[in-house]
Design a protein around this motif. Structure first.
Motif, PDB file in Angstrom:
ATOM      1  N   LEU A  35       1.399  -1.074   0.217  1.00 61.48           N
ATOM      2  CA  LEU A  35      -0.037   0.117  -0.034  1.00 61.48           C
ATOM      3  C   LEU A  35       0.873   1.643   0.077  1.00 61.48           C
ATOM      4  CD1 LEU A  35      -2.727  -1.602   2.672  1.00 61.48           C
ATOM      5  CD2 LEU A  35      -2.770  -0.575  -0.061  1.00 61.48           C
ATOM      6  N   VAL A  36       2.183   1.172   0.489  1.00 61.93           N
ATOM      7  CA  VAL A  36       2.962   2.592   1.100  1.00 61.93           C
ATOM      8  C   VAL A  36       3.558   2.654  -0.859  1.00 61.93           C
ATOM      9  CG1 VAL A  36       4.884   3.219   1.734  1.00 61.93           C
ATOM     10  CG2 VAL A  36       2.677   1.867   2.996  1.00 61.93           C
ATOM     11  N   LEU A  37       3.591   1.453  -0.507  1.00 56.93           N
ATOM     12  CA  LEU A  37       4.352   1.825  -2.789  1.00 56.93           C
ATOM     13  C   LEU A  37       4.004   1.812  -3.630  1.00 56.93           C
ATOM     14  CD1 LEU A  37       7.452  -0.768  -2.162  1.00 56.93           C
ATOM     15  CD2 LEU A  37       7.478   1.236  -2.524  1.00 56.93           C
ATOM     16  N   THR A  38       2.239   1.550  -3.699  1.00 52.91           N
ATOM     17  CA  THR A  38       1.116   1.199  -5.285  1.00 52.91           C
ATOM     18  C   THR A  38       0.660   2.836  -4.696  1.00 52.91           C
ATOM     19  OG1 THR A  38      -0.139  -0.184  -4.242  1.00 52.91           O
ATOM     20  CG2 THR A  38       1.506  -1.396  -6.096  1.00 52.91           C
ATOM     21  N   LEU A  39       0.386   3.025  -3.657  1.00 49.74           N
ATOM     22  CA  LEU A  39      -0.826   3.779  -3.580  1.00 49.74           C
ATOM     23  C   LEU A  39      -0.497   5.330  -2.912  1.00 49.74           C
ATOM     24  CD1 LEU A  39      -3.677   2.396  -2.792  1.00 49.74           C
ATOM     25  CD2 LEU A  39      -3.220   2.476  -4.842  1.00 49.74           C
ATOM     26  N   SER A  42       0.825   7.442   3.237  1.00 55.24           N
ATOM     27  CA  SER A  42       1.622   6.573   4.818  1.00 55.24           C
ATOM     28  C   SER A  42       1.911   5.823   5.331  1.00 55.24           C
ATOM     29  CB  SER A  42       1.068   7.990   6.057  1.00 55.24           C
ATOM     30  OG  SER A  42       0.281   7.497   6.642  1.00 55.24           O
ATOM     31  N   GLN A  43       2.442   5.147   6.324  1.00 53.13           N
ATOM     32  CA  GLN A  43       2.786   4.053   7.187  1.00 53.13           C
ATOM     33  C   GLN A  43       1.183   3.978   8.046  1.00 53.13           C
ATOM     34  OE1 GLN A  43       4.718   2.024   6.882  1.00 53.13           O
ATOM     35  NE2 GLN A  43       4.545   0.288   8.238  1.00 53.13           N
ATOM     36  N   GLN A  44       1.221   4.451   8.792  1.00 50.51           N
ATOM     37  CA  GLN A  44      -0.201   5.119   9.432  1.00 50.51           C
ATOM     38  C   GLN A  44      -0.975   4.468   8.778  1.00 50.51           C
ATOM     39  OE1 GLN A  44       2.291   7.502   9.780  1.00 50.51           O
ATOM     40  NE2 GLN A  44       2.427   7.734  12.362  1.00 50.51           N
ATOM     41  N   LEU A  45      -1.437   5.155   7.844  1.00 52.15           N
ATOM     42  CA  LEU A  45      -2.317   4.961   6.542  1.00 52.15           C
ATOM     43  C   LEU A  45      -3.198   3.616   6.308  1.00 52.15           C
ATOM     44  CD1 LEU A  45      -5.027   6.202   5.616  1.00 52.15           C
ATOM     45  CD2 LEU A  45      -3.985   6.921   3.726  1.00 52.15           C
ATOM     46  N   ALA A  46      -1.699   2.873   5.459  1.00 54.10           N
ATOM     47  CA  ALA A  46      -1.643   1.626   5.013  1.00 54.10           C
ATOM     48  C   ALA A  46      -1.642   1.033   7.082  1.00 54.10           C
ATOM     49  CB  ALA A  46       0.178   1.752   4.989  1.00 54.10           C
ATOM     50  N   GLN A  47      -1.330   0.771   7.620  1.00 53.36           N
ATOM     51  CA  GLN A  47      -1.092   0.167   8.700  1.00 53.36           C
ATOM     52  C   GLN A  47      -3.275  -0.104   8.928  1.00 53.36           C
ATOM     53  OE1 GLN A  47       2.756   0.620  10.896  1.00 53.36           O
ATOM     54  NE2 GLN A  47       1.321   0.941  11.981  1.00 53.36           N
ATOM     55  N   GLY A  48      -2.916   1.151   8.660  1.00 51.50           N
ATOM     56  CA  GLY A  48      -5.057   0.798   9.584  1.00 51.50           C
ATOM     57  C   GLY A  48      -5.984   0.200   8.342  1.00 51.50           C
ATOM     58  N   PRO A  98       6.309   9.738  13.649  1.00 53.82           N
ATOM     59  CA  PRO A  98       6.221  10.440  11.893  1.00 53.82           C
ATOM     60  C   PRO A  98       6.531   9.314  11.143  1.00 53.82           C
ATOM     61  CG  PRO A  98       8.083  11.770  13.752  1.00 53.82           C
ATOM     62  CD  PRO A  98       7.478  10.755  14.016  1.00 53.82           C
ATOM     63  N   SER A  99       5.692   8.675  10.139  1.00 54.07           N
ATOM     64  CA  SER A  99       5.572   8.002   9.151  1.00 54.07           C
ATOM     65  C   SER A  99       6.905   6.895   8.914  1.00 54.07           C
ATOM     66  CB  SER A  99       4.938   8.443   8.139  1.00 54.07           C
ATOM     67  OG  SER A  99       4.610   6.977   7.640  1.00 54.07           O
ATOM     68  N   SER A 100       8.132   8.208   9.391  1.00 55.67           N
ATOM     69  CA  SER A 100       9.338   7.369   8.722  1.00 55.67           C
ATOM     70  C   SER A 100       9.775   6.575   9.602  1.00 55.67           C
ATOM     71  CB  SER A 100      10.166   8.722   7.919  1.00 55.67           C
ATOM     72  OG  SER A 100       9.756   9.609   8.956  1.00 55.67           O
ATOM     73  N   THR A 101       9.470   7.553  10.189  1.00 55.11           N
ATOM     74  CA  THR A 101      10.219   6.617  11.635  1.00 55.11           C
ATOM     75  C   THR A 101       9.268   5.370  11.871  1.00 55.11           C
ATOM     76  OG1 THR A 101      10.838   8.912  13.020  1.00 55.11           O
ATOM     77  CG2 THR A 101      10.878   6.981  14.661  1.00 55.11           C
ATOM     78  N   LEU A 102       8.919   5.089  11.647  1.00 58.45           N
ATOM     79  CA  LEU A 102       7.663   3.770  12.608  1.00 58.45           C
ATOM     80  C   LEU A 102       7.673   2.630  11.429  1.00 58.45           C
ATOM     81  CD1 LEU A 102       5.087   2.625  13.647  1.00 58.45           C
ATOM     82  CD2 LEU A 102       3.628   3.847  12.207  1.00 58.45           C
ATOM     83  N   ARG A 103       7.940   3.271   9.620  1.00 54.99           N
ATOM     84  CA  ARG A 103       8.597   2.630   8.654  1.00 54.99           C
ATOM     85  C   ARG A 103       9.621   1.766   8.854  1.00 54.99           C
ATOM     86  NH1 ARG A 103       7.646   5.641   5.311  1.00 54.99           N
ATOM     87  NH2 ARG A 103       8.952   6.818   4.545  1.00 54.99           N
ATOM     88  N   LEU A 104      10.895   2.878   9.192  1.00 56.45           N
ATOM     89  CA  LEU A 104      11.887   2.294   9.923  1.00 56.45           C
ATOM     90  C   LEU A 104      11.957   1.273  11.401  1.00 56.45           C
ATOM     91  CD1 LEU A 104      15.430   1.740   9.711  1.00 56.45           C
ATOM     92  CD2 LEU A 104      15.541   3.741  11.106  1.00 56.45           C
ATOM     93  N   ALA A 206      -6.842   4.334   8.408  1.00 64.17           N
ATOM     94  CA  ALA A 206      -7.915   3.811   7.282  1.00 64.17           C
ATOM     95  C   ALA A 206      -8.616   3.981   5.880  1.00 64.17           C
ATOM     96  CB  ALA A 206      -8.334   3.332   8.376  1.00 64.17           C
ATOM     97  N   ASP A 207      -8.472   3.397   4.935  1.00 66.16           N
ATOM     98  CA  ASP A 207      -9.358   3.685   3.786  1.00 66.16           C
ATOM     99  C   ASP A 207     -10.108   2.715   3.799  1.00 66.16           C
ATOM    100  OD1 ASP A 207     -10.246   4.098   1.271  1.00 66.16           O
ATOM    101  OD2 ASP A 207      -8.432   5.767   0.535  1.00 66.16           O
ATOM    102  N   TRP A 208     -11.136   2.593   4.304  1.00 68.46           N
ATOM    103  CA  TRP A 208     -12.310   1.317   3.705  1.00 68.46           C
ATOM    104  C   TRP A 208     -12.320   1.539   2.291  1.00 68.46           C
ATOM    105  CZ3 TRP A 208     -14.176  -1.713   7.679  1.00 68.46           C
ATOM    106  CH2 TRP A 208     -13.662  -1.389   8.532  1.00 68.46           C
TER     107      TRP A 208
END
Length: 256
Positions: A35-39, A42-48, A98-104, A206-208
């Motif tokens: 989801l992060v790569l294709t759409l 952010s890390q948080q939105l992808a996780q939700g 931050p999203s970058s910190t969460l992703r790392l 979260a993107d339903w």
């Protein structure tokens, strides 16, 4: 959302559901970097968003695992109880950095889990454990509850990951069979995953529109993956699990 994106989400969900059923992970570890790569999420939105797919997929996988071999619900319930509050704490922490910190952090966590699996598999290949090896400790409800607290925190923080940590601990410390550990771990994270999904959704992360097609596609192929998991040799299943984690780390590093 366009019809093309919906169709792609359905197909992607089917592939993720199959792999999640085989590996006993619910599929979120694959969905999040995708989801992060294709759409560009952010890390948080992808996780939700991944949690929308993960929750029904886990429920389907647990049902299929239970049909293959009965799950000890007393142990699973103790682990789930320990995870519930700590999942909310982990989710709130994740939403505040931050999203970058969460992703790392996510990539580092997966890297060490993959290393553990590779080490465990290679050691088993070199030599069988001696007959005089001490007996493994019993996996009691109290121990399951403590494990649930740790896994719940990680599951809330990363959106997924509680089962990923629980499985290697169950197989290495308590020496449970791989498929038994996968079934127990998935059962334990259902309540916590529900709490995490509510928390991320409440925060608008979260993107339903994307998550629901992913979930529908996933549900069709989870049973196929679970059936294959019981037919694969345990060593090969662990290697596939480690390879999948390493591939996920590579995707996250590439995206970062």
């Amino acid at each position: 959302m366009s019809a093309l994106v919906m169709a792609a989400s359905l197909v992607s969900g089917a592939m993720i559901g199959f792999m999640g059923g085989v590996l006993g992970i619910g599929g979120g570890l694959i969905a999040i970097p995708a989801l992060v790569l294709t759409l560009g999420m952010s890390q948080q939105l992808a996780q939700g968003t991944a949690l929308i797919m993960v929750l029904p997929t886990i429920m389907m996988a647990v049902r299929k695992y239970h049909q293959q071999a009965r799950i000890d619900m007393r142990i699973a319930a103790a682990g789930a109880a320990g995870a519930m509050v700590f999942t909310w704490i982990g989710a709130r922490l994740a939403l505040g950095i931050p999203s970058s910190t969460l992703r790392l952090s996510f990539a580092v966590f997966l890297f060490f889990i993959a290393l553990h699996y590779l080490r465990q598999t290679l050691r088993a290949r070199k030599a069988a454990p001696p007959q005089s090896a001490p007996a493994a400790p019993a996996f009691t409800p109290r121990r399951a509850s403590v494990l649930g607290m740790v896994c719940g925190t990680l599951g809330g923080f990363f959106g997924v990951g509680g089962a990923v940590l629980a499985v290697p601990l169950m197989t290495s410390v308590f020496r449970l069979p791989q498929t038994t550990a996968q079934a127990l771990a998935l059962t334990m994270v259902i309540p916590g995953s529900t709490i995490a999904l509510i928390t991320y959704s409440w925060a608008g992360q979260a993107d339903w529109r994307v998550g629901l097609p992913l979930a529908i596609g996933s549900l069709f192929f989870v049973p196929v993956g679970v059936r294959l998991a019981y037919r694969l040799p345990e060593r090969r299943l662990r290697l596939y699990f480690a390879a999948m984690l390493m591939a996920t780390v590579a995707l996250l590093v590439f995206e970062g």
